[in-house]
Design a protein around this motif. Structure first.
Motif, PDB file in Angstrom:
ATOM      1  N   GLN A   1       0.904  -1.227   0.059  1.00  0.00           N
ATOM      2  CA  GLN A   1      -0.022   0.002  -0.013  1.00  0.00           C
ATOM      3  C   GLN A   1       0.964   1.330  -0.105  1.00  0.00           C
ATOM      4  O   GLN A   1       1.955   1.387   0.620  1.00  0.00           O
ATOM      5  CB  GLN A   1      -0.959  -0.119   1.253  1.00  0.00           C
ATOM      6  N   GLY A   2       0.526   2.149  -0.895  1.00  0.00           N
ATOM      7  CA  GLY A   2       1.237   3.354  -0.882  1.00  0.00           C
ATOM      8  C   GLY A   2       2.448   3.495  -1.684  1.00  0.00           C
ATOM      9  O   GLY A   2       2.990   4.530  -2.131  1.00  0.00           O
ATOM     10  N   ALA A   3       2.613   2.406  -2.410  1.00  0.00           N
ATOM     11  CA  ALA A   3       4.053   2.400  -3.160  1.00  0.00           C
ATOM     12  C   ALA A   3       3.759   3.001  -4.745  1.00  0.00           C
ATOM     13  O   ALA A   3       4.548   3.374  -5.236  1.00  0.00           O
ATOM     14  CB  ALA A   3       4.351   0.717  -3.523  1.00  0.00           C
ATOM     15  N   GLY A   4       2.363   2.899  -4.898  1.00  0.00           N
ATOM     16  CA  GLY A   4       2.165   3.652  -6.187  1.00  0.00           C
ATOM     17  C   GLY A   4       1.592   2.655  -7.194  1.00  0.00           C
ATOM     18  O   GLY A   4       1.621   3.155  -8.448  1.00  0.00           O
ATOM     19  N   LYS A   5       0.865   1.564  -6.672  1.00  0.00           N
ATOM     20  CA  LYS A   5       0.333   0.635  -7.520  1.00  0.00           C
ATOM     21  C   LYS A   5      -0.815   1.152  -8.597  1.00  0.00           C
ATOM     22  O   LYS A   5      -0.545   0.909  -9.449  1.00  0.00           O
ATOM     23  CB  LYS A   5      -0.088  -0.734  -6.621  1.00  0.00           C
ATOM     24  N   THR A   6      -1.721   1.683  -7.570  1.00  0.00           N
ATOM     25  CA  THR A   6      -2.889   1.930  -8.512  1.00  0.00           C
ATOM     26  C   THR A   6      -2.606   3.345  -9.717  1.00  0.00           C
ATOM     27  O   THR A   6      -2.893   3.120 -10.733  1.00  0.00           O
ATOM     28  CB  THR A   6      -3.908   2.391  -7.552  1.00  0.00           C
ATOM     29  N   THR A   7      -1.847   4.082  -9.151  1.00  0.00           N
ATOM     30  CA  THR A   7      -1.300   5.309 -10.120  1.00  0.00           C
ATOM     31  C   THR A   7      -0.533   4.553 -11.110  1.00  0.00           C
ATOM     32  O   THR A   7      -0.453   5.062 -12.305  1.00  0.00           O
ATOM     33  CB  THR A   7      -0.424   6.141  -9.350  1.00  0.00           C
ATOM     34  N   THR A   8       0.409   3.721 -10.930  1.00  0.00           N
ATOM     35  CA  THR A   8       0.973   3.197 -12.081  1.00  0.00           C
ATOM     36  C   THR A   8       0.374   2.424 -12.941  1.00  0.00           C
ATOM     37  O   THR A   8       0.580   2.219 -14.263  1.00  0.00           O
ATOM     38  CB  THR A   8       2.336   2.304 -11.172  1.00  0.00           C
TER      39      THR A   8
ATOM     40  N   GLY B   1       7.027  10.834 -11.102  1.00  0.00           N
ATOM     41  CA  GLY B   1       6.020  11.890 -10.918  1.00  0.00           C
ATOM     42  C   GLY B   1       4.575  11.385 -10.761  1.00  0.00           C
ATOM     43  O   GLY B   1       4.454  10.369 -10.870  1.00  0.00           O
ATOM     44  N   GLU B   2       3.892  12.420 -10.141  1.00  0.00           N
ATOM     45  CA  GLU B   2       2.300  12.126  -9.851  1.00  0.00           C
ATOM     46  C   GLU B   2       1.629  11.951 -11.137  1.00  0.00           C
ATOM     47  O   GLU B   2       0.491  11.393 -10.970  1.00  0.00           O
ATOM     48  CB  GLU B   2       2.002  12.863  -8.867  1.00  0.00           C
ATOM     49  N   LYS B   3       1.969  12.613 -12.432  1.00  0.00           N
ATOM     50  CA  LYS B   3       1.161  12.848 -13.503  1.00  0.00           C
ATOM     51  C   LYS B   3       1.106  11.389 -14.058  1.00  0.00           C
ATOM     52  O   LYS B   3       1.739  10.604 -14.259  1.00  0.00           O
ATOM     53  CB  LYS B   3       1.532  14.022 -14.497  1.00  0.00           C
TER      54      LYS B   3
ATOM     55  N   LEU C   1      10.959   8.069  -8.294  1.00  0.00           N
ATOM     56  CA  LEU C   1      12.340   8.604  -8.606  1.00  0.00           C
ATOM     57  C   LEU C   1      12.445  10.086  -8.745  1.00  0.00           C
ATOM     58  O   LEU C   1      13.680  10.355  -9.040  1.00  0.00           O
ATOM     59  CB  LEU C   1      12.878   7.643  -9.697  1.00  0.00           C
ATOM     60  N   ASP C   2      11.438  10.889  -8.716  1.00  0.00           N
ATOM     61  CA  ASP C   2      11.707  12.144  -8.924  1.00  0.00           C
ATOM     62  C   ASP C   2      11.747  12.582  -7.329  1.00  0.00           C
ATOM     63  O   ASP C   2      12.181  13.878  -7.187  1.00  0.00           O
ATOM     64  CB  ASP C   2      10.130  12.791  -9.285  1.00  0.00           C
ATOM     65  N   GLY C   3      11.635  11.719  -6.321  1.00  0.00           N
ATOM     66  CA  GLY C   3      12.025  12.369  -4.950  1.00  0.00           C
ATOM     67  C   GLY C   3      13.366  12.196  -4.823  1.00  0.00           C
ATOM     68  O   GLY C   3      14.285  11.920  -5.559  1.00  0.00           O
TER      69      GLY C   3
HETATM   70  P1  GDP Z   1      -1.166   2.113  -3.820  1.00  0.00           P
HETATM   71  O1  GDP Z   1      -1.501   2.244  -2.757  1.00  0.00           O
HETATM   72  O2  GDP Z   1      -0.081   1.340  -4.245  1.00  0.00           O
HETATM   73  O3  GDP Z   1      -2.154   1.899  -4.852  1.00  0.00           O
HETATM   74  O4  GDP Z   1      -0.628   3.878  -4.111  1.00  0.00           O
HETATM   75  P2  GDP Z   1      -1.339   5.003  -4.941  1.00  0.00           P
HETATM   76  O5  GDP Z   1      -1.046   4.661  -6.547  1.00  0.00           O
HETATM   77  O6  GDP Z   1      -2.411   5.371  -4.428  1.00  0.00           O
HETATM   78  O7  GDP Z   1       0.035   5.832  -4.969  1.00  0.00           O
HETATM   79  C1  GDP Z   1       0.231   6.526  -3.286  1.00  0.00           C
HETATM   80  C2  GDP Z   1       0.956   7.800  -3.716  1.00  0.00           C
HETATM   81  O8  GDP Z   1       2.118   8.032  -4.458  1.00  0.00           O
HETATM   82  C3  GDP Z   1       0.039   8.867  -4.549  1.00  0.00           C
HETATM   83  O9  GDP Z   1      -0.234  10.042  -3.804  1.00  0.00           O
HETATM   84  C4  GDP Z   1       0.632   8.875  -5.888  1.00  0.00           C
HETATM   85  O10 GDP Z   1       0.361  10.166  -6.461  1.00  0.00           O
HETATM   86  C5  GDP Z   1       2.290   8.939  -5.302  1.00  0.00           C
HETATM   87  N1  GDP Z   1       2.930   8.311  -6.458  1.00  0.00           N
HETATM   88  C6  GDP Z   1       2.796   7.257  -7.038  1.00  0.00           C
HETATM   89  N2  GDP Z   1       3.883   7.083  -8.119  1.00  0.00           N
HETATM   90  C7  GDP Z   1       4.732   8.499  -7.794  1.00  0.00           C
HETATM   91  C8  GDP Z   1       5.761   8.679  -8.566  1.00  0.00           C
HETATM   92  O11 GDP Z   1       6.415   8.101  -9.518  1.00  0.00           O
HETATM   93  N3  GDP Z   1       6.210   9.847  -8.103  1.00  0.00           N
HETATM   94  C9  GDP Z   1       5.648  10.552  -7.085  1.00  0.00           C
HETATM   95  N4  GDP Z   1       6.279  11.874  -6.704  1.00  0.00           N
HETATM   96  N5  GDP Z   1       4.648  10.039  -6.676  1.00  0.00           N
HETATM   97  C10 GDP Z   1       4.181   9.004  -6.984  1.00  0.00           C
END
Ligand code: GDP
Length: 297
Positions: free
Chosen positions: A110-117, A277-279, A251-253
């Protein structure tokens, strides 16, 4: 900025060499000690550092290098080569099925960025390969996950299959795949539940989804900011699910770089993409040589 500390320390170490005209074996040993410390401080896995330093040192002490006209430059090249090798040398493409659909299962904490990715990848497939993906909302535990995916789907104009949270993820995936077959989607991307840590229940559920969906690709999303922990997470998921690739996010952090350098060597699995990034457009193919140049600065 990512790798800032590592880059600075590597440049310092190498800068000292450049100042010398002739380089001795002792100079090489000294610079390798500094590189070793820089890598450890950047959270690179201990064994990876050890093997890396040994290989570079052996190559650098080779007579041709020290006796060449530009020894410092040659050593930089060796460091660059070996960094590239540690990260897997070549970019590795997404697996593709011979017949549609190609099924991609996304896993991660959770929080790794799975859904966003997942959204980013679906958009990339649509815009670069003219694909018609379907996304399946299989994370029934985090209440906002399904909404998040649906909002994402709308923003990139890609359909999302969801059945709410009162039904098992395996059943959601079964029905989602049936819909994809009917609609002739060429890619199916399955979002799965994450947890704060790896636990047995999660792994069982993911194994069941894997068994049912027979994905061509199991992509693990890990957060680069978590350093050594990202590598441990990758190891854990890989042991349980035999993932096919990794996406390194954030990796933008101001990540220190350890995960980028360790994951391939520790798990044997390629990093296929990086999130920067988040976009929705902030997803890039991972090129080990470019990453190495970026680290060396
Ligand atoms: P999940 O719980 O793994 O599904 O995570 P989310 O997809 O909800 O992402 C968690 C947070 O990380 C969100 O605020 C995203 O915008 C952010 N996020 C995801 N990928 C990246 C990234 O490559 N760079 C940055 N800066 N933020 C990211």
């Amino acid at each position: 900025m990512a790798f800032e500390g590592l880059t600075e320390r590597l440049q310092n170490a190498i800068g000292k060499l450049r100042k010398k005209g002739k380089i001795s074996e002792a100079d090489v040993r000294e610079v390798m000690r500094e590189i070793r410390l820089a890598l450890l401080e950047a959270d690179v896995n201990f064994q990876v550092v050890k093997d890396f330093v040994k290989t570079v040192r052996t190559r650098a002490i080779g007579a041709e290098v020290l006796e060449s006209l530009t020894p410092a430059q040659q050593i930089v090249k060796i460091v660059n080569d070996e960094l590239t090798k540690v990260m897997g040398e070549e970019a590795v493409e997404l697996n593709k099925s011979d017949k549609i659909p190609t099924i991609i299962m996304m896993v991660g904490l959770q929080g790794a960025g799975k859904t966003t990715t997942l959204g980013k990848l679906a958009l990339k497939l649509k815009s670069e390969k003219n694909a018609r993906p379907l996304m399946i909302a299989g994370d029934i535990y985090r209440p906002a996950a399904i909404d998040q995916l649906q909002i994402l789907g709308k923003s990139i104009d890609i359909p999302v299959f969801a059945l709410g949270t009162d039904i098992s993820p395996v059943e959601i995936v079964r029905q989602g795949l049936a819909l994809a077959a009917e609609k002739k989607n060429d890619y199916v991307l399955i979002d799965t539940a994450g947890r704060l840590q790896i636990d047995e229940l999660l792994m069982d559920e993911l194994a069941q989804i894997k068994e049912l969906a027979q994905p061509n690709e199991i992509l693990l999303t890990v957060d680069a900011m978590t350093g050594q922990n990202a590598v441990e997470v990758a190891k854990g998921f890989n042991e349980q699910l035999d993932v096919t690739g990794v996406v390194l996010t954030k990796l933008d952090g101001d990540t220190r770089g350890g995960a980028a350098l360790s994951i391939r060597a520790v798990t044997g699995k390629p990093i296929k993409f990086i999130g920067q990034g988040e976009k929705m457009t902030d997803l890039d193919v991972f090129y080990p040589d470019r990453m190495s140049s970026r680290i060396l600065g």
